[in-house]
Design a protein around this motif. Sequence first.
Motif, PDB file in Angstrom:
ATOM      1  N   THR A 106      37.243 -81.451 -42.655  1.00  0.00           N
ATOM      2  CA  THR A 106      37.332 -80.204 -41.971  1.00  0.00           C
ATOM      3  C   THR A 106      38.512 -79.632 -42.527  1.00  0.00           C
ATOM      4  N   GLU A 107      38.474 -78.167 -42.899  1.00  0.00           N
ATOM      5  CA  GLU A 107      39.616 -77.549 -43.257  1.00  0.00           C
ATOM      6  C   GLU A 107      40.473 -77.327 -42.133  1.00  0.00           C
ATOM      7  N   ALA A 154      40.703 -75.662 -19.867  1.00  0.00           N
ATOM      8  CA  ALA A 154      40.557 -76.479 -20.832  1.00  0.00           C
ATOM      9  C   ALA A 154      41.785 -77.507 -20.729  1.00  0.00           C
ATOM     10  N   GLU A 155      42.724 -76.870 -20.153  1.00  0.00           N
ATOM     11  CA  GLU A 155      44.255 -77.558 -19.879  1.00  0.00           C
ATOM     12  C   GLU A 155      43.852 -78.702 -18.922  1.00  0.00           C
ATOM     13  N   LYS A 180      32.087 -68.401 -27.949  1.00  0.00           N
ATOM     14  CA  LYS A 180      32.767 -67.166 -27.600  1.00  0.00           C
ATOM     15  C   LYS A 180      31.913 -66.127 -27.487  1.00  0.00           C
ATOM     16  N   ILE A 187      37.381 -76.768 -26.176  1.00  0.00           N
ATOM     17  CA  ILE A 187      38.509 -76.457 -26.701  1.00  0.00           C
ATOM     18  C   ILE A 187      39.415 -77.823 -26.235  1.00  0.00           C
ATOM     19  N   ALA A 188      39.212 -78.569 -25.123  1.00  0.00           N
ATOM     20  CA  ALA A 188      40.100 -79.749 -24.909  1.00  0.00           C
ATOM     21  C   ALA A 188      39.603 -80.716 -25.767  1.00  0.00           C
ATOM     22  N   LEU A 193      38.766 -80.461 -28.967  1.00  0.00           N
ATOM     23  CA  LEU A 193      39.561 -80.265 -30.250  1.00  0.00           C
ATOM     24  C   LEU A 193      40.929 -80.451 -30.241  1.00  0.00           C
ATOM     25  N   LYS A 194      41.500 -79.984 -29.123  1.00  0.00           N
ATOM     26  CA  LYS A 194      42.898 -80.251 -28.966  1.00  0.00           C
ATOM     27  C   LYS A 194      43.131 -81.709 -29.172  1.00  0.00           C
ATOM     28  N   ARG A 250      30.241 -70.140 -21.438  1.00  0.00           N
ATOM     29  CA  ARG A 250      31.676 -70.137 -20.845  1.00  0.00           C
ATOM     30  C   ARG A 250      31.933 -71.413 -20.139  1.00  0.00           C
ATOM     31  N   LEU A 263      44.497 -72.899 -34.617  1.00  0.00           N
ATOM     32  CA  LEU A 263      44.190 -72.975 -33.329  1.00  0.00           C
ATOM     33  C   LEU A 263      44.303 -71.747 -32.364  1.00  0.00           C
ATOM     34  N   PRO A 266      35.631 -74.890 -21.925  1.00  0.00           N
ATOM     35  CA  PRO A 266      36.793 -75.599 -21.790  1.00  0.00           C
ATOM     36  C   PRO A 266      36.675 -76.993 -22.384  1.00  0.00           C
ATOM     37  N   LEU A 267      35.595 -77.744 -22.211  1.00  0.00           N
ATOM     38  CA  LEU A 267      35.273 -79.206 -22.691  1.00  0.00           C
ATOM     39  C   LEU A 267      35.376 -78.861 -24.126  1.00  0.00           C
ATOM     40  N   ILE A 277      39.580 -69.497 -18.999  1.00  0.00           N
ATOM     41  CA  ILE A 277      38.759 -70.652 -19.554  1.00  0.00           C
ATOM     42  C   ILE A 277      39.969 -71.719 -20.496  1.00  0.00           C
ATOM     43  N   LEU A 278      40.987 -70.811 -20.747  1.00  0.00           N
ATOM     44  CA  LEU A 278      42.168 -71.639 -21.405  1.00  0.00           C
ATOM     45  C   LEU A 278      42.744 -72.764 -20.193  1.00  0.00           C
ATOM     46  N   ASP A 291      31.079 -80.206 -40.784  1.00  0.00           N
ATOM     47  CA  ASP A 291      31.605 -81.602 -41.332  1.00  0.00           C
ATOM     48  C   ASP A 291      30.406 -82.695 -41.768  1.00  0.00           C
ATOM     49  N   GLU A 310      44.917 -68.683 -33.404  1.00  0.00           N
ATOM     50  CA  GLU A 310      43.947 -67.533 -33.632  1.00  0.00           C
ATOM     51  C   GLU A 310      42.603 -67.914 -33.026  1.00  0.00           C
ATOM     52  N   LEU A 311      41.967 -69.168 -33.292  1.00  0.00           N
ATOM     53  CA  LEU A 311      40.667 -69.320 -32.719  1.00  0.00           C
ATOM     54  C   LEU A 311      40.694 -69.117 -30.972  1.00  0.00           C
ATOM     55  N   LEU A 312      41.849 -69.377 -30.421  1.00  0.00           N
ATOM     56  CA  LEU A 312      41.835 -69.321 -28.805  1.00  0.00           C
ATOM     57  C   LEU A 312      42.289 -67.959 -28.486  1.00  0.00           C
ATOM     58  N   GLU A 352      35.430 -75.905 -34.698  1.00  0.00           N
ATOM     59  CA  GLU A 352      35.900 -74.456 -34.486  1.00  0.00           C
ATOM     60  C   GLU A 352      34.624 -73.686 -34.478  1.00  0.00           C
ATOM     61  N   ARG A 404      42.327 -75.301 -39.370  1.00  0.00           N
ATOM     62  CA  ARG A 404      42.101 -74.005 -38.758  1.00  0.00           C
ATOM     63  C   ARG A 404      43.362 -73.381 -38.134  1.00  0.00           C
ATOM     64  N   ASP A 419      41.354 -64.807 -28.378  1.00  0.00           N
ATOM     65  CA  ASP A 419      40.525 -63.812 -27.736  1.00  0.00           C
ATOM     66  C   ASP A 419      39.651 -64.392 -26.580  1.00  0.00           C
ATOM     67  N   ILE A 420      40.043 -65.718 -26.056  1.00  0.00           N
ATOM     68  CA  ILE A 420      39.459 -66.268 -24.909  1.00  0.00           C
ATOM     69  C   ILE A 420      40.080 -66.152 -23.834  1.00  0.00           C
ATOM     70  N   ASP A 421      39.056 -65.954 -22.656  1.00  0.00           N
ATOM     71  CA  ASP A 421      39.699 -65.568 -21.344  1.00  0.00           C
ATOM     72  C   ASP A 421      40.734 -66.587 -20.922  1.00  0.00           C
TER      73      ASP A 421
END
Lengths: 66, 166
Positions: A8-9, A28-29, B139, B154-155, B157-158, B147, A13, B151-152, A24-25, B117, A15-17, B132, A11, A19-21
């Motif tokens: 992958t290139e 994800a945590e 999104k 994004i988690a 990816l991190k 929606r 992160l 979360p899954l 949701i973020l 990939d 910037e990607l995230l 990504e 990216r 505009d996400i509510d």
Amino acid sequence: MNMEAPETESRDLNELLADIDHDILLAAEEVDTTLIDWLLSLSPLERISWTTRIAATIGGLRRVQN
Amino acid sequence: MCKTDPGAGFLVALVESKIDFIVVGGVAAVLHGVPVVTHDLDIVHSREAENVERLLSLLQRLDARYRGQPSGRVLRPSFSEMSGRGHINLLTSYGPLDLLCEIGDDEGYTELIGRADLFTDGEIKFNVLDLEKLIEIKKKTGRAKDRLALPLLIATLKKRNQSEET
């Protein structure tokens, strides 16, 4: 079994995230990463095989319930 | 892992038939390590004539037919449909397969291959839409189920980024 090497290139992160509510973020945590760690330890085709089996098990449970 | 396993076997069959395709959707997420359950394989295929011919030949061998047909009616995909636009929802001997001529903002194989990939497993190599891009697409849809999945994704990816940094 060989492990994959995804190419992958990089990216931005943030910037990607951007505009996400926020809820949701936050969600994800809070994700328990145990299953993610396990899946990432498998080869790509093993990941597919396991999730196919899980989907089949869920399908079987639905049929029993019905 | 047995290559006749329906989930993995499908991908192997596509690769061995020299089909140009990109895995998208739930299976793409799983391949990236996202713990989701998915029941069908979604691919964006190249609509170059020779690729469509190869894919059609494979689908004939896999007894592919449109899903949701009335009992007793069998409708098979055609070259023109697979060369056109829209989504083609099939059932095959390996299970459900969705052929997506384009996704998101009318992006087909040509537009998406730069966001794929290359995965390898032994001698099997195939393209998977990058994580990504999967997030970007989910999104934009606004659908509740996307929606829920974000979360899954994004988690994962991190987590993957953390692993690559160490």
